[in-house]
Write an enzyme that holds these catalytic residues in place. Structure first.
Site, mmCIF file in Angstrom:
data_model
loop_
_atom_site.group_PDB
_atom_site.id
_atom_site.type_symbol
_atom_site.label_atom_id
_atom_site.label_comp_id
_atom_site.label_asym_id
_atom_site.label_seq_id
_atom_site.Cartn_x
_atom_site.Cartn_y
_atom_site.Cartn_z
ATOM 1 N N ALA A 93 -25.575 -87.313 57.662
ATOM 2 C CA ALA A 93 -25.650 -89.127 58.353
ATOM 3 C C ALA A 93 -24.862 -89.624 57.705
ATOM 4 O O ALA A 93 -24.852 -90.431 58.404
ATOM 5 C CB ALA A 93 -26.933 -89.120 58.627
ATOM 6 N N TYR A 130 -22.595 -89.301 56.110
ATOM 7 C CA TYR A 130 -21.049 -88.903 55.696
ATOM 8 C C TYR A 130 -20.359 -89.989 57.249
ATOM 9 O O TYR A 130 -19.660 -90.785 56.864
ATOM 10 C CB TYR A 130 -20.469 -87.697 55.620
ATOM 11 N N SER A 190 11.878 -53.566 49.994
ATOM 12 C CA SER A 190 10.626 -52.957 50.841
ATOM 13 C C SER A 190 10.722 -50.935 50.090
ATOM 14 O O SER A 190 11.455 -50.857 49.168
ATOM 15 C CB SER A 190 11.070 -52.779 52.233
ATOM 16 N N LEU A 191 10.359 -50.444 50.892
ATOM 17 C CA LEU A 191 10.066 -49.181 50.249
ATOM 18 C C LEU A 191 10.665 -48.303 51.903
ATOM 19 O O LEU A 191 10.372 -48.119 52.719
ATOM 20 C CB LEU A 191 8.530 -48.739 49.707
ATOM 21 N N LYS A 229 -0.052 -46.072 46.369
ATOM 22 C CA LYS A 229 0.635 -47.397 47.357
ATOM 23 C C LYS A 229 -1.091 -47.994 48.090
ATOM 24 O O LYS A 229 -1.742 -48.034 48.966
ATOM 25 C CB LYS A 229 1.578 -46.695 48.357
ATOM 26 N N ARG A 287 5.478 -61.682 50.237
ATOM 27 C CA ARG A 287 6.204 -61.137 50.405
ATOM 28 C C ARG A 287 7.746 -61.842 50.894
ATOM 29 O O ARG A 287 9.139 -61.839 50.988
ATOM 30 C CB ARG A 287 6.608 -60.050 50.851
ATOM 31 N N CYS A 291 -16.670 -64.459 88.568
ATOM 32 C CA CYS A 291 -16.559 -63.568 87.240
ATOM 33 C C CYS A 291 -17.400 -63.955 85.808
ATOM 34 O O CYS A 291 -16.504 -64.832 85.590
ATOM 35 C CB CYS A 291 -16.551 -62.558 87.594
HETATM 36 S S1 IVH Z 1 6.976 -51.194 44.455
HETATM 37 C C1 IVH Z 1 11.060 -52.814 45.564
HETATM 38 N N1 IVH Z 1 4.414 -50.014 44.468
HETATM 39 O O1 IVH Z 1 4.606 -51.008 49.649
HETATM 40 C C2 IVH Z 1 9.703 -52.110 45.067
HETATM 41 N N2 IVH Z 1 4.805 -50.787 46.328
HETATM 42 O O2 IVH Z 1 6.646 -50.375 51.286
HETATM 43 C C3 IVH Z 1 8.849 -52.858 45.658
HETATM 44 N N3 IVH Z 1 3.037 -51.386 48.309
HETATM 45 O O3 IVH Z 1 5.912 -54.228 49.699
HETATM 46 C C4 IVH Z 1 7.561 -52.257 45.991
HETATM 47 N N4 IVH Z 1 1.948 -49.792 46.616
HETATM 48 O O4 IVH Z 1 3.987 -54.572 49.676
HETATM 49 C C5 IVH Z 1 5.348 -50.565 45.183
HETATM 50 N N5 IVH Z 1 2.656 -48.876 43.835
HETATM 51 C C6 IVH Z 1 3.323 -49.567 45.022
HETATM 52 C C7 IVH Z 1 2.505 -49.975 46.060
HETATM 53 C C8 IVH Z 1 3.615 -51.081 46.625
HETATM 54 C C9 IVH Z 1 1.965 -51.021 47.307
HETATM 55 C C10 IVH Z 1 3.096 -52.331 48.552
HETATM 56 C C11 IVH Z 1 4.478 -53.286 48.903
HETATM 57 C C12 IVH Z 1 5.805 -53.459 49.564
HETATM 58 C C13 IVH Z 1 5.250 -52.165 50.631
HETATM 59 C C14 IVH Z 1 6.629 -51.173 50.671
#
Ligand code: IVH
Length: 686
Positions: A38, A40, A87-88, A124, A145, A442
């Site tokens: 109030a 405010y 990425s992996l 991971k 990222r 409905c």
């Molecule tokens: S290394 C250049 N290590 O997985 C290598 N990534 O699928 C970069 N991630 O974007 C990644 N645990 O978000 C790495 N122990 C770990 C990880 C990991 C999870 C994720 C990370 C990456 C994604 C790729």
């Protein structure tokens, strides 16, 4: 000379602005109000009155001009990664993993014998990749990222993570980027959901998405309440500092600098030993308070990594071994039906809640009558449950051996269990069943229709969540979207969860939607079969909502890309009297009905390849693919390694879903697809 020169007025205006800004900051940034609402309000009103009386004192940055919560940027600033965040590549079984290890060895051999390789194994983590930047020993920036080259600046949000050092000890590199994963502990996730339950709010889906949502808060004070954590696993740009020659020594060094490093790591001489470790970690994957979705194996020796190099997407020196999607059994308590905004009836399984694939699953869609028949799941059955593509809960099928002798197949209901008890009909040749009463009678369809109206791809009313829509429809105050435009702040205060600032904020955000372009408005009305692309075509042909309301069916069907189904549906919608009154209310409420200037469709999907499978509520197959192409993306008919994402509608093609699962391609539901079309961003999924 006007009063503006009056120094007491100027001083008072300035004092009010300073005070209000401080209160706003306390409320929005620190999360604690410093004065009662109030008081405010009284200050804000006084400032508003003074500004009205002295227009020459008006200023864009006055607290009166802000919708509220305007401290943090609405979008996050881009950050270019000096060292890309890669990425992996994925493997899914021992053979693929051992084949990768062999490729690495061969890659290092050159013409001679392969040198010894040491394999560093770690978990991971299932969270969000983040790059933390320290300059001269001070934390200066946190970036997501993004696409690997450019991420988003989320520094204030990440600064709330207390376990991260904000200063590094003397002797640290002048520039240090530490990369790792932000995650939400499972116990925190459960705590948040208990709170949601207690407040009658919807539950969060899984820890990863909740972590992502927590990080994307405009208000870092909200992030702070979420107790996010971090695991470090990699370096980005580094200038100066000690000479490091292995991954193991890098992690040890990071730990000395006080960065959180996970204990489950190991280095092996043979890939077979690494494999045994992976399988052991899979067995114990739920023993810890965080989610993991695999193991990452990296070449330990940094000089060997350099020799191996990277592809455009991922390093050759690391691989993810993904755990298979989890399956769990539970009891199917009952099969119920829900009615969507188009009247489509969807059967779903109510399950004895079971934790699978990162979250507790209590319901899973069964899509339609045929799917229930095909799977032959019955109330009382023990059923196998998993997450399709790690997101969508799915009942795989019954454990027939456990079935009671007297169990009967589930009969699809012919009337709706809602108080209206409407008839449910399935047309010849259609897989779907529909509720046949008009949407306005409905209760389910009514609130879902308003939620759709407010949703992101539609009118995009920020702050009008499902809970508010439910409350507003239950009280009878809002019966259709037209009623939103007569709401006042004072009325909102009557509803739970609203205070002056939040009520003003919602009214202001409703106000901004009065000038939304016609295609959005049309799509927002929720006409069956009319998706954003069809709405765009109609808007351009007829130029106003009123003209569309009058347009003969044949004229609508004659538009290239529209066709008879949409034309019939549009006609039926506008011929319904209750809909006529919605249009009248929208017009009376000041909503523009003739803004057809082309909304610039940004090429947000450039370089992406999006596969659509199954049927969507708001898009025909062609419409979905046109929407993707209009934004610069590709929309091929099959899933491959190059697919960016798969949009999964009702009754998806099994082979596409399986392929996407095998390749680790993210899968999206329709809501995420609409968001993708808007922003070009996938829901966080690394
Ligand atoms: S290394 C250049 N290590 O997985 C290598 N990534 O699928 C970069 N991630 O974007 C990644 N645990 O978000 C790495 N122990 C770990 C990880 C990991 C999870 C994720 C990370 C990456 C994604 C790729």
């Amino acid at each position: 000379m006007t009063d503006a020169a009056d120094p007491t007025v100027v001083a008072r205006v300035e004092a009010l602005r300073t005070d209000l800004r401080a209160h706003d900051r306390a409320y929005y940034v620190d999360g604690a109000a410093t004065i009662p609402d109030a008081e405010y309000d009284a200050l804000l009103r006084e400032l508003r009155d003074l500004e009205a009386a002295h227009p020459e004192l008006a200023s864009d940055d006055s607290p009166t001009q802000r919708v509220g919560g305007g401290f943090a940027p609405t979008t996050f600033a881009p950050v270019e990664h000096r060292v890309p965040m890669m990425s992996l590549d994925n493997t899914f079984n021992p053979d693929e993993f051992l084949a990768w290890a062999e490729r690495v060895r061969k890659g290092l051999a050159g013409d001679g014998e392969p040198p010894p390789v040491r394999w560093a194994c770690e978990l991971k983590f299932d969270g969000l990749a983040m790059s933390l930047r320290y300059e001269d020993g001070r934390f200066v920036q946190a970036a997501t990222r993004g696409d690997g080259r450019v991420g988003e600046d989320v520094t204030p949000n990440v600064a709330t993570i207390t376990e991260l050092p904000d200063h590094l000890p003397g002797g640290a590199p002048s520039v240090l980027e530490v990369r790792g994963e932000i995650y939400l502990p499972v116990s925190e996730f459960d705590r948040l959901n208990e709170r949601q339950d207690a407040e009658g709010k919807p539950r969060y889906a899984n820890p990863r998405n909740t972590a992502a949502g927590s990080l994307r808060q405009k208000d870092a004070a909200v992030t702070a309440t979420r107790n996010l954590r971090f695991w470090s696993y990699q370096l980005g740009e580094v200038v100066g500092g000690p000479e490091l020659n292995s991954h193991a020594s890098t992690l040890a060094w990071l730990s000395e600098l006080d960065f959180p490093v996970n204990d489950h790591t190991a280095v092996f001489d043979e890939p077979e030993e690494a494999l045994a470790w992976i399988l052991e970690r899979e067995r114990s994957r739920h023993d810890d308070d965080y989610e993991t979705d695999g193991v990452v194996v990296k070449v330990d020796e940094l000089s060997q990594r350099e020799l191996l190099g990277s592809t455009a997407r991922a390093p050759r020196w690391a691989i993810a071994y993904k755990f298979p999607p989890e399956e769990r059994t539970t009891t199917l308590l009952d099969i119920e039906i829900s009615v969507g905004r188009t009247g489509r009836v969807t059967p779903f399984a109510r399950l004895d809640p079971v934790f699978v694939g990162g979250s507790t699953v209590g319901v899973a869609t069964l899509h339609n009558e045929d799917q229930v028949r095909l799977k032959d799941v019955r109330p009382g059955d023990t059923v196998i449950v998993r997450k399709a593509g790690d997101v969508i809960p799915e009942v795989v099928g019954p454990v027939v051996a456990d079935r009671a002798d007297d169990s009967e197949p589930w009969p699809f209901p012919s009337t709706c269990p809602c108080p209206v008890g409407s008839t449910l009909e399935r047309a010849e040749g259609d897989a779907n069943t529909y509720c046949v009463v008009p949407a306005s009678t409905c209760p389910e369809r009514r609130w879902q229709g308003i939620s759709h109206f407010a949703s992101r791809g539609a009118m995009d009313i920020e702050g009008l969540g499902e809970r508010t829509v439910l409350a507003l429809t239950r009280s009878g105050r809002v019966a259709d979207p037209g009623d939103l435009y007569t709401l006042t702040s004072e009325e909102l205060l009557e509803y739970e969860g609203f205070a002056t600032i939040s009520a003003d904020k919602l009214i202001a955000s409703i106000d901004t939607t009065r000038s939304r372009p016609l295609p959005r408005l049309l799509f927002a009305l929720g006409i069956d079969h009319l998706g954003p692309t069809g709405a765009e075509l109609l808007a351009h042909r007829f130029r106003s909502l009123e003209a569309i309301a009058e347009a003969p069916e044949d004229d609508i069907a004659a538009i290239d890309g529209v066709g008879p189904t949409i034309a019939a549906s549009v006609r039926t919608w506008f011929d319904d009297e209750t809909h006529g009154s919605i249009v009248d209310k929208l017009v009376a409420g000041g909503v523009a009905t003739d803004r057809v200037e082309t909304e610039v469709v940004e090429p947000v999907l450039e370089g992406m390849s999006i596969v659509v499978t199954g049927s969507l509520e708001g898009f025909s197959r062609d419409g979905a693919s046109a929407a993707i192409k209009a934004r610069g993306g590709k929309s091929p008919g099959s899933v491959s390694k190059k697919t960016t994402a798969v949009v999964v509608g009702a009754e998806p093609g099994a082979s596409k879903v399986t392929k996407a699962e095998d390749l680790g391609v993210p899968m999206l539901d329709e809501a995420a697809f609409v968001a993708l079309l808007e922003t070009g961003e996938l829901p966080p999924s690394e």
